[in-house]
Design a protein around this motif. Structure first.
Motif, PDB file in Angstrom:
ATOM      1  N   ASP A  95      -1.498  -8.532   8.073  1.00  0.00           N
ATOM      2  CA  ASP A  95      -1.465  -7.228   7.404  1.00  0.00           C
ATOM      3  C   ASP A  95      -0.635  -7.272   6.126  1.00  0.00           C
ATOM      4  OD1 ASP A  95       0.876  -7.630   8.806  1.00  0.00           O
ATOM      5  OD2 ASP A  95       1.203  -5.490   9.194  1.00  0.00           O
ATOM      6  N   VAL A  96      -0.599  -8.415   5.469  1.00  0.00           N
ATOM      7  CA  VAL A  96       0.113  -8.552   4.206  1.00  0.00           C
ATOM      8  C   VAL A  96      -0.822  -9.115   3.140  1.00  0.00           C
ATOM      9  CG1 VAL A  96       2.317  -8.946   5.350  1.00  0.00           C
ATOM     10  CG2 VAL A  96       0.910 -10.896   4.679  1.00  0.00           C
ATOM     11  N   ALA A  97      -0.511  -8.801   1.892  1.00  0.00           N
ATOM     12  CA  ALA A  97      -1.251  -9.338   0.750  1.00  0.00           C
ATOM     13  C   ALA A  97      -0.281 -10.141  -0.104  1.00  0.00           C
ATOM     14  CB  ALA A  97      -1.868  -8.208  -0.075  1.00  0.00           C
ATOM     15  N   PRO A  98      -0.395 -11.481  -0.096  1.00  0.00           N
ATOM     16  CA  PRO A  98       0.535 -12.317  -0.874  1.00  0.00           C
ATOM     17  C   PRO A  98       0.495 -11.956  -2.357  1.00  0.00           C
ATOM     18  CG  PRO A  98      -0.765 -13.652   0.653  1.00  0.00           C
ATOM     19  CD  PRO A  98      -1.375 -12.287   0.660  1.00  0.00           C
ATOM     20  N   GLU A  99       1.664 -12.014  -3.007  1.00  0.00           N
ATOM     21  CA  GLU A  99       1.756 -11.659  -4.417  1.00  0.00           C
ATOM     22  C   GLU A  99       1.199 -12.742  -5.325  1.00  0.00           C
ATOM     23  OE1 GLU A  99       5.705 -10.590  -5.397  1.00  0.00           O
ATOM     24  OE2 GLU A  99       5.788  -8.863  -4.047  1.00  0.00           O
ATOM     25  N   ASP A 100       1.337 -14.011  -4.915  1.00  0.00           N
ATOM     26  CA  ASP A 100       0.842 -15.111  -5.742  1.00  0.00           C
ATOM     27  C   ASP A 100       0.516 -16.299  -4.839  1.00  0.00           C
ATOM     28  OD1 ASP A 100       3.331 -16.305  -5.097  1.00  0.00           O
ATOM     29  OD2 ASP A 100       4.259 -15.439  -6.889  1.00  0.00           O
TER      30      ASP A 100
END
Length: 551
Positions: free
Chosen positions: A324-329
């Protein structure tokens, strides 16, 4: 629509109660012809890893050290070699020859097989950051799929199931290297395998007839049947989208309910049922002896279904982790695939308390894991003792390529009609017989593919172990920084043109960098392909063959 069913109220069709005990032999070709060789058709052509003579070993040892020693130190080495050849060397060589002959008679791949297995299975350290490698996949070319985690996960699972069919039916094309056949024995352990902790040394269990997939979302575990008994696919991509969407909704709702339950007073909390989203998966990050003891405690909880739940997880084809996370890079993406994220979140009802909201607990590190993030980015983390990078790379390459081909077919079918497969052939072919369609015409389901939740029964002692496992894992994660380096000055062609191995070149670069930083050299070993030998691993060793029941 799909909904989550309580495992106690529905049947898990034909799931074996005990993991099948198997051995990893060379494999018998049963579906072989000249144009379509079976997966294991080349096994009989492979030779065993040869045992060098004592003199050959010492000569190579002497030559290797000469490049790294001063004349004075190398003279001492030559003296030691001469003494070894005159005393203990011949005795040890005789013992090794006897062991090699005995191993050959017992079907063991080579004289280094069991020793190499020990190097992976005997250490007590956690597999996280120490043993489990990972792959980070490229984005999907279709913007819609690339940004939709459920759709991206469905396509990756569907392609993986097609590969499972090819392996179980022995129709996967065998690997070759420069025209020479390679050992395919590791593919028997790619799916349906699990590393199981034991007090003395871990073992690897394998269910060759596995037909279900385990899914994790916010620490909650689910499973669903994916294959018919003959290996034919029972779910389509559309079916998988519905299944995974139902899991996401249930886990998100359950997590919200569990958080409210966790806000109760301590006395009331102990008297109530334990939260269903307790991160049992974090136990696989413990050191192996602690995990072994804790697993026994988990199995010993009275009036629980923990044993059945663990057997379902152990025997699953693989684990799909819906994060449930979206990596920043790309650096965050790599970190998430390696060890998950660490994120403490303040309890909304109690400002003085926090809970672990990162993805580091949404894992089962003892198995092959496909990981998909909220933004659609994806990767693979795999248990390393039973398969090597070569086998994992074939899995990742074929599955990723199949998702690209599926996209190409969806485009070409609007032009040429049909499925588009006649214009753009699939990388992995497998039959599909949708259970949902067949079930509609029958009162009793022919195959239940509805997702079901796996609930573990815990107690205060196990809850404390989980808490400390989370804390220790967090300390490990916070002590590590991951950065992705893409060097564009030159690449493989330049290195091979200078008669060097790209892998060894990169390893030497790391050793030089370490020396520049710390002023001393570090020990390292270089991988070499021995897959042209029977039952081989890539690192100068044979394939691990120890299989044991999970009980």
């Amino acid at each position: 629509e799909y909904s989550i069913r309580d495992n106690r109220q529905s049947r898990f069709f034909e799931l074996p109660l005990v993991i099948t005990m198997t051995t990893r032999g060379g494999g018998t070709a049963t579906k072989d012809d000249d144009s379509n060789p079976s997966t294991y058709s080349n096994q009989s052509k492979l030779k065993r890893l040869p045992l060098p003579t004592l003199e050959e070993t010492m000569e190579k040892f002497n030559r290797t050290l000469q490049a790294m020693q001063s004349d004075e130190h190398h003279l001492e080495t030559q003296t030691s070699i001469s003494q070894f050849l005159a005393n203990d060397g011949p005795k040890l060589q005789t013992l090794l020859q006897d062991y090699n002959a005995s191993a050959d008679g017992n079907g063991v791949g080579s004289y280094v097989e069991e020793f190499w297995s020990d190097s992976y299975l005997a250490p007590d350290c956690s597999v996280v950051l120490n043993l489990n490698p990972f792959f980070l996949l490229e984005s999907h070319p279709d913007p819609k799929t690339a940004s939709d985690p459920v759709l991206r996960a469905s396509e990756l699972v569907f392609a993986s199931l097609k590969l499972v069919y090819r392996i179980q039916n022995e129709t996967l094309a065998p690997d070759t290297f420069r025209g020479k056949p390679l050992c395919m024995d590791q593919f028997k352990a790619l799916f349906g395998s699990c590393r199981v902790p034991h007090e003395g040394q871990d073992v690897v269990c394998n269910d060759p007839g596995s037909r279900h997939v385990v899914v994790m979302r916010k620490n909650v575990m689910y499973y669903f049947m994916a294959l018919w008994p003959d290996g034919t696919l029972a779910v389509s991509i559309a079916d998988l989208v519905d299944i995974l969407q139902a899991i996401v909704e249930d886990a998100d709702n359950l997590n919200s309910d569990a958080q409210q339950e966790g806000n109760e007073g301590e006395e009331q909390k102990k008297a109530s049922s334990w939260p269903k989203n307790a991160p049992v998966g974090v136990l696989t990050t413990l050191d192996r002896r602690s995990w072994s003891v804790t697993r026994k405690a988990l199995l010993a909880v009275p009036e629980s279904d923990n044993e059945s739940a663990l057997q379902i997880v152990d025997s699953a084809l693989f684990v799909l982790c819906l994060d449930d996370v979206a990596p920043e890079d790309i650096n965050d993406s790599a970190s998430n695939m390696l060890h998950g994220t660490y994120r403490l979140k303040r309890n909304s009802e109690d400002a003085a308390s926090y809970y672990q909201a990162g993805t580091c607990c949404n894992r089962w590190y003892d198995k092959l894991q496909i990981i998909v993030c909220e933004d659609g980015s994806a990767g693979v983390n795999f248990e390393h003792s039973a398969i090597d990078g070569h086998t994992a790379l074939r899995f990742v390459a074929d599955v990723f390529a199949e998702t690209i081909i599926n996209f190409a077919q969806s485009i070409t079918k609007t032009i040429y009609g049909g499925t588009g497969s006649t214009v753009v052939p699939s990388v992995i072919d497998a039959p599909l017989r949708r259970a949902t369609v067949l079930n509609e015409s029958n009162e009793e389901p022919l195959l239940d593919v509805w997702p079901k939740r796996l609930d573990f029964s815990l107690n205060p002692k196990l809850d404390d172990v989980i808490f400390h496992a989370e804390t220790h894992l967090g300390d490990q994660i916070l002590s590590v920084n991951s950065r992705v380096l893409e060097y564009k000055g030159f690449g493989k062609n330049f290195i091979t043109a200078n008669k060097l191995s790209p892998d060894s070149f990169v390893q030497m670069s790391m050793l030089v960098a370490y020396y520049i930083l710390y002023g001393k050299t570090a020990n390292a070993y270089e991988a070499s392909i021995s897959l042209c030998m029977s039952q081989s691993l890539v690192k100068e060793c044979a394939f691990f063959k120890l299989i044991a029941p999970c009980a």
